[in-house]
Each structure stands twice: as structure tokens, then as C-alpha cells.
Design an enzyme around this catalytic site. Structure first.
Site, PDB file in Angstrom:
ATOM      1  N   TYR A  89     -16.071   8.930 -20.070  1.00  0.00           N
ATOM      2  CA  TYR A  89     -16.442   7.593 -19.574  1.00  0.00           C
ATOM      3  C   TYR A  89     -17.505   7.771 -18.484  1.00  0.00           C
ATOM      4  O   TYR A  89     -17.339   8.603 -17.575  1.00  0.00           O
ATOM      5  CB  TYR A  89     -15.196   6.878 -19.046  1.00  0.00           C
ATOM      6  CG  TYR A  89     -15.547   5.643 -18.247  1.00  0.00           C
ATOM      7  CD1 TYR A  89     -16.248   4.590 -18.833  1.00  0.00           C
ATOM      8  CD2 TYR A  89     -15.216   5.536 -16.907  1.00  0.00           C
ATOM      9  CE1 TYR A  89     -16.603   3.470 -18.108  1.00  0.00           C
ATOM     10  CE2 TYR A  89     -15.563   4.415 -16.167  1.00  0.00           C
ATOM     11  CZ  TYR A  89     -16.258   3.389 -16.776  1.00  0.00           C
ATOM     12  OH  TYR A  89     -16.620   2.286 -16.055  1.00  0.00           O
ATOM     13  N   ARG A 100       0.813  -1.224   0.000  1.00  0.00           N
ATOM     14  CA  ARG A 100       0.000   0.000   0.000  1.00  0.00           C
ATOM     15  C   ARG A 100       0.851   1.281   0.000  1.00  0.00           C
ATOM     16  O   ARG A 100       0.318   2.374  -0.088  1.00  0.00           O
ATOM     17  CB  ARG A 100      -0.979   0.000   1.180  1.00  0.00           C
ATOM     18  CG  ARG A 100      -1.996   1.127   1.125  1.00  0.00           C
ATOM     19  CD  ARG A 100      -3.070   1.011   2.182  1.00  0.00           C
ATOM     20  NE  ARG A 100      -2.546   0.746   3.498  1.00  0.00           N
ATOM     21  CZ  ARG A 100      -1.950   1.633   4.284  1.00  0.00           C
ATOM     22  NH1 ARG A 100      -1.796   2.875   3.885  1.00  0.00           N
ATOM     23  NH2 ARG A 100      -1.487   1.288   5.477  1.00  0.00           N
ATOM     24  N   ASP A 159      -7.532  11.259 -19.580  1.00  0.00           N
ATOM     25  CA  ASP A 159      -7.746   9.809 -19.588  1.00  0.00           C
ATOM     26  C   ASP A 159      -7.268   9.346 -20.959  1.00  0.00           C
ATOM     27  O   ASP A 159      -7.901   9.614 -21.978  1.00  0.00           O
ATOM     28  CB  ASP A 159      -9.237   9.502 -19.371  1.00  0.00           C
ATOM     29  CG  ASP A 159      -9.502   8.007 -19.278  1.00  0.00           C
ATOM     30  OD1 ASP A 159      -8.733   7.237 -19.883  1.00  0.00           O
ATOM     31  OD2 ASP A 159     -10.486   7.616 -18.622  1.00  0.00           O
ATOM     32  N   LYS A 191      -7.823  -2.164 -19.850  1.00  0.00           N
ATOM     33  CA  LYS A 191      -8.126  -2.178 -21.289  1.00  0.00           C
ATOM     34  C   LYS A 191      -6.878  -2.552 -22.095  1.00  0.00           C
ATOM     35  O   LYS A 191      -6.450  -3.680 -22.051  1.00  0.00           O
ATOM     36  CB  LYS A 191      -8.698  -0.826 -21.712  1.00  0.00           C
ATOM     37  CG  LYS A 191      -9.693  -0.223 -20.709  1.00  0.00           C
ATOM     38  CD  LYS A 191     -10.903  -1.095 -20.475  1.00  0.00           C
ATOM     39  CE  LYS A 191     -11.825  -0.417 -19.480  1.00  0.00           C
ATOM     40  NZ  LYS A 191     -12.851  -1.269 -18.946  1.00  0.00           N
TER      41      LYS A 191
HETATM   42  C1  LIG Z   1     -12.069   5.485 -20.851  1.00  0.00           C
HETATM   43  C2  LIG Z   1     -12.190   4.755 -19.543  1.00  0.00           C
HETATM   44  N1  LIG Z   1     -11.627   5.279 -18.446  1.00  0.00           N
HETATM   45  C3  LIG Z   1     -11.713   4.674 -17.249  1.00  0.00           C
HETATM   46  C4  LIG Z   1     -12.415   3.488 -17.091  1.00  0.00           C
HETATM   47  C5  LIG Z   1     -12.498   2.855 -15.723  1.00  0.00           C
HETATM   48  O1  LIG Z   1     -11.608   1.790 -15.641  1.00  0.00           O
HETATM   49  P1  LIG Z   1     -11.783   0.512 -14.667  1.00  0.00           P
HETATM   50  O2  LIG Z   1     -12.989  -0.223 -15.126  1.00  0.00           O
HETATM   51  O3  LIG Z   1     -10.485  -0.219 -14.828  1.00  0.00           O
HETATM   52  O4  LIG Z   1     -11.981   1.052 -13.292  1.00  0.00           O
HETATM   53  C6  LIG Z   1     -13.008   2.902 -18.201  1.00  0.00           C
HETATM   54  C7  LIG Z   1     -13.755   1.638 -18.058  1.00  0.00           C
HETATM   55  O5  LIG Z   1     -14.441   1.199 -18.947  1.00  0.00           O
HETATM   56  C8  LIG Z   1     -12.901   3.552 -19.467  1.00  0.00           C
HETATM   57  O6  LIG Z   1     -13.472   3.050 -20.567  1.00  0.00           O
END
Ligand SMILES: Cc1ncc(COP(=O)(O)O)c(C=O)c1O
Length: 382
Positions: free
Chosen positions: A97, A43, A169, A194
């Protein structure tokens, strides 16, 4: 090192007494005392397995330092909670997202952080949203699910001019297709679940930034405790070695799928930055090294039910949530990533019931095109 070489070699461990080429998995949560300010502890985000992955990602994103989390949302929420406090204001793009949108509009709001969602992340719209309390600007490009493109360098320099922290992001692009830090953005975040993981078998998040911002985020990260375990780190390390290969094939397949859908009479509209008629094509061409493996489109099927039936006809492309893996996946964002938004919010964002999003995998291009063709024919006949 260039990117494919960095995927294979950057950050590789020297923690290896037997000279194995891969980092041993340190199963310990207890490590012996060190004579330093901070001991090793999962952690504390400083185990050998965590550090190897962070170094590889820093090399790929051209960042100084980073932190790894147990999910993309842990990376996003920890970053924002660390960099913002009650009374602050944040500017975000509206097309985000769904989970990030939900976090900002519920949790951040609950702790007293105000926000403005802008339709387009142009300097004019950002300027109009700016308040004396604004501390951070947050973008996602290409965006989920409409693949809108933001001019990353323009946002980075606008944020610097106003002394705001800029966060992106970068999940959809992956570090192979886009490096926001050299373009002037302070913090690059990934849902590593992803493309970075790439095999639909693990969940993690990453933040890559400067040493000073990393240290600010770290102060909150140890309190929130969203670190990632050693076994997952070892899987990530292995996955990153093939990231470049996978993404290059996904770029190629997605371009072919987008072009195929665009000329098909059964399709209304295709959203893919690699298409010359995409509104963000020129900016994408300037700031991306590849247009990515994500696209969305509206088939002429009559609403959500028709889209559902279309998905059921597919034989290779699999209806599933998530993205970025080696296998092609399809989903209806209105029922998956954007389900937490109200119908009105979805309409504002442009997510219709029949919108379908494809995460294009590494399969043979011809098989993907044939699969889409047969499903479009079947749906016409229904
Ligand atoms: C563009 C994007 N950012 C963040 C996330 C969140 O990621 P996690 O599901 O690993 O928490 C996602 C999830 O689908 C996403 O598509």
C-alpha cells in the site's frame, strides 16, 4: 464458533444493564476511579466499546489480544514505531500500500530505521536481504494493487527461525478469507476502513496479535494517542456482524468479474488470485478460504487518459478511492493509492498509468458484468 457465527456473537457485550442485544455507546471520556493499575480512558484503549470490537476481531483472526486505532495508518505506524528503534533494519515487500511505503521511506527512515524492499517475498530473497540488525519482516498479501501472493506460512516460519517479528497487512483478504496468525505470523493489521467497516462510512485500524506483542505496542500507542471513539466502535461492532455475508458475495462477484475481463478482447491483463493463471493461485488456494473482492486489470485503452475515459463510461461501478465497501469502486492506483511514489518507483512496483483497480461490491453479478461490457464497448467507439 465458525466465522459467520463469530461475526454475529463473538465478544458481545455483557455491559448492558437493560439486557439490550447491542453494546450501549459509552459517550464518556471520563470514567470513575477503579481500584486497578489502570483506569478506563479512551486513549488507554480500554473502553467497553473498544473492548467489544477487539474481542470480536480476536475471535475472527484467532489472536490473543488487540488494539483499535483511528485509521489503518495509525495502526501500521504505531506498530512499527513500537517494535523498531534507531539502528534497526526492516524487510518489506516492494508491492505495498502506497501509504505504508511512504511511511517507511520517510518517517521510519527519519528516525534512523533502515529498510530493504524485496521484489518477491520468497525465502531466498528474504534471506538475501537479512542483516544483523534486521528486527521485523512486513508483508501484504494479496498486495495492493497487483494482488501478488506471498506464502504466509513460509514467511512466518522463516521469521521465527531468525527471531524476527513478522507483520502482515491483512486488509485485502479480511479475516474471513485469510487468518495469518495460525499460519505463524505474529501481527495481523487491518485498515478497518475497508472490509471490516464495509460501508465506506468510517475510518479505523486494528492490530491483532499475542498478548506480549500487544503490550509492547500498547506502550507506544498510549503516547501516540491514535485511539478510536465510542460511536465509531459501535458502528464497527454492527458492521462486523455482516462481515462474513458481505465478503462471501464480494468473493463470488470478483471471481465472475475477473473471468469476464480475462476473456474480453479489450483487456490486456487481469490480476486476481482466483484465476488459474495467476502466479500466486496455488499458494492462495492453500492459504485463503476465498480469493477476495479486489482485482486489478489493464484495459487496452492507451495510457492514463484512456483509463480515465473508461472509468467515466461506467454507470454502476463508481470511480472513488478506498475499497472494501458494499458498493463496487474503481480507481487508477497511479493517481490514488500510489500517487506519493515517483514515476520511477511506480514503474518498479509495476503500477502502470492504465492499471485500474476494482473493489467489487455486493451488487448483482450480472449488473456488474453488463456495466463493464458497455464501458468497454463505449471506449472502443471513442
Ligand atoms: C492495504 C491497505 N493498508 C492500509 C491502508 C491505510 O488505511 P487507512 O486509510 O484506514 O489509514 C490502506 C488504505 O487504503 C490499504 O489499502
Amino acid at each position: 464458533m465458525k466465522k459467520s457465527t463469530a461475526c454475529v456473537h463473538a465478544g458481545n457485550s455483557n455491559h448492558n444493564p437493560a439486557h439490550g442485544l447491542n453494546t450501549p455507546i459509552y459517550t464518556s471520556s471520563a470514567f470513575g476511579y477503579l481500584d486497578t493499575a489502570e483506569n478506563i480512558y479512551p486513549r488507554y484503549y480500554n473502553t467497553p466499546n473498544q473492548e467489544v470490537v477487539v474481542q470480536k476481531l480476536c475471535a475472527l483472526e484467532q489472536g490473543e489480544a488487540g488494539l483499535l486505532f483511528g485509521s489503518g495508518m495509525a495502526a501500521i505506524s504505531t506498530t512499527m514505531l513500537a517494535l523498531l528503534q534507531a539502528g534497526d533494519h526492516v524487510i518489506l515487500q516492494r508491492d505495498l500500500y502506497g501509504g505504508t511505503h511512504h511511511f517507511v521511506t520517510t518517517e521510519l527512515k527519519r528516525v534512523g530505521v533502515d529498510y530493504t524492499l524485496v521484489e518477491e517475498t520468497t525465502v531466498d530473497q528474504l534471506e538475501a536481504a537479512l542483516q544483523s540488525t534486521t528486527k521485523l519482516v512486513y508483508i501484504e498479501t494479496p498486495s495492493n494493487p497487483l494482488l501478488k501472493i506471498t506464502d504466509v506460512a513460509a514467511v512466518g516460519s522463516w521469521a521465527q527461525q531468525h527471531r524476527l517479528i513478522s507483520v502482515i497487512d491483512n486488509t485485502f483478504a479480511s479475516p474471513i478469507n485469510q487468518n495469518p496468525i495460525p499460519l505463524g505470523i505474529d501481527v495481523a493489521i487491518h485498515s478497518g476502513t475497508k472490509y471490516l467497516g464495509g460501508h465506506s462510512d468510517l475510518c479505523f485500524g486494528a492490530v491483532i496479535t499475542s498478548q506480549s506483542i500487544r503490550d509492547r505496542i500498547y506502550g507506544t500507542a498510549i503516547n501516540l494517542g491514535g485511539s478510536v471513539n465510542a460511536a465509531t466502535c459501535a458502528l464497527i461492532e454492527r458492521s462486523l456482524k455482516t462481515l462474513s455475508l458481505r465478503v462471501i458475495q464480494q468473493n463470488k462477484n470478483a471471481q465472475a468479474v475477473a473471468e469476464f475481463l480475462q476473456q474480453h478482447a479489450g483487456v490486456q491483463q487481469v490480476h486476481y488470485p482466483g484465476l488459474a493463471n495467476h502466479p500466486g493461485h496455488d499458494i492462495a488456494q492453500r492459504q485463503m478460504q476465498g480469493f477476495g473482492g479486489m482485482l486489478s486489470f489493464e484495459p487496452k485503452v492507451g495510457g492514463g487518459e484512456g483509463a480515465e475515459q473508461f472509468m467515466r463510461q461506467l454507470k454502476i461501478i463508481t470511480p472513488a478511492i478506498s475499497l472494501g465497501g458494499i458498493e463496487s469502486l474503481i480507481c487508477a492506483p497511479a493517481k490514488t493509492s500510489h500517487i506519493k511514489l515517483s514515476a520511477e518507483e511506480r514503474q518498479q512496483v509495476g503500477v502502470s498509468d492504465e492499471l485500474l483497480r476494482i473493489s467489487v461490491g455486493i451488487e448483482d453479478t450480472e449488473d456488474l458484468l453488463e456495466d463493464l461490457q458497455q464501458a468497454l464497448v463505449m471506449i472502443e467507439e471513442l
